[in-house]
Motif scaffolding. Structure first.
Motif: not given
Length: 283
Positions: A56-78
């Protein structure tokens, strides 16, 4: 809908004072939090039982890493995150508004410009997500918030880098069956084309109030996704071609997110394509 904190909920996570529950699921709870006088954030905190689970820790780290790299007004920002501490958490932009799922259930299908703005805004979100080499893998109406500034994609809980192949076993289903692509249900690795299939399913739901593949059980739904033609009755004519192409059983036949944005921009009415924000029309 915001709900009061319970007696067992924490009051402080990282620098954030928690005020309400936003939602809860099998993996964790999302809270409304504030740090001093800063803007509100959505703080996602996994259940304690998962905090010591390496997978689960690996999944959570992957979630954070994935979301952090997406920058757009149509995506909730980290905004902030802690992935290595005893209790990991993720703070993202708080997006007030109902989910697409709740909005359609309460008010019925979207019409005219509202539907066009959702359709184009969601395609633009996928263009940004895929442009960051990320696959969402669980795009569905419950993960799309209808904010005043337009639709916003939330919850990267099962997202991954497009190159990432870890933390799941072959054939494991990751996502929500009703919105999955045929290749995901067949045990193949999800790709950007899988998100495109989910985009079409969400658009049909927004336009008609129904999923394009329905059944009395998850097994029947999965069979229909893999072999049956979608139910598109009630989908506006202007959207039938893009939706049909995106629901192709063969992922190689689906357009990319960028191609989809271009196709929609050409097909939708000028008032809708001039404003991708999703804001309601001025009375």
């Amino acid at each position: 809908m915001l709900r009061p904190l319970t007696a067992t909920d924490p009051r402080l996570v990282g620098p954030y004072h928690l005020h309400n529950r936003i939602g809860a699921g099998g993996m964790g709870i999302v809270y409304l939090g504030f740090a001093d006088e800063e803007l509100p954030v959505a703080v996602k905190v996994p259940h304690e039982a998962y905090a010591s689970d390496p997978e689960f820790r690996a999944r959570f780290r992957a979630e954070v890493s994935a979301a952090w790299h997406v920058r757009a007004s149509t995506v909730a920002q980290v905004i902030n995150a802690e992935v290595e501490g005893p209790r990991p958490w993720l703070a993202t932009e708080y997006v007030p508004g109902p989910t697409l799922h709740a909005a359609v259930l309460e008010h019925g299908p979207l019409l005219d410009r509202h539907l066009d703005n959702l359709t184009l805004g969601l395609a633009a979100a996928l263009e940004a997500i895929h442009g960051a080499a990320v696959v969402h893998r669980d795009l569905k109406p419950a993960n799309i918030v209808m904010s005043w500034t337009g639709p916003k994609v939330i919850d990267f809980g099962v997202a991954r880098s497009a190159e990432y192949t870890g933390y799941t076993q072959d054939g494991e289903l990751v996502g929500t069956i009703a919105w999955m692509s045929p290749e995901q249900l067949g045990g193949q690795t999800a790709t950007p084309a899988s998100d495109i299939f989910a985009w079409a399913c969400c658009v049909v739901f927004a336009a008609t109030g129904r999923r394009p593949f329905r059944g009395e059980s998850q097994e029947i739904v999965a069979l229909r996704i893999g072999a049956a033609e979608p139910e598109l009755a009630g989908t506006p004519d202007r959207l039938l071609e893009p939706v049909s192409r995106c629901l192709a059983k063969n992922p190689a036949l689906r357009p990319s997110a960028g191609e989809l944005v271009g196709l929609l921009t050409r097909r939708l009415s000028p008032p809708a394509t001039a404003d991708h924000s999703g804001r309601p029309p001025t009375p």
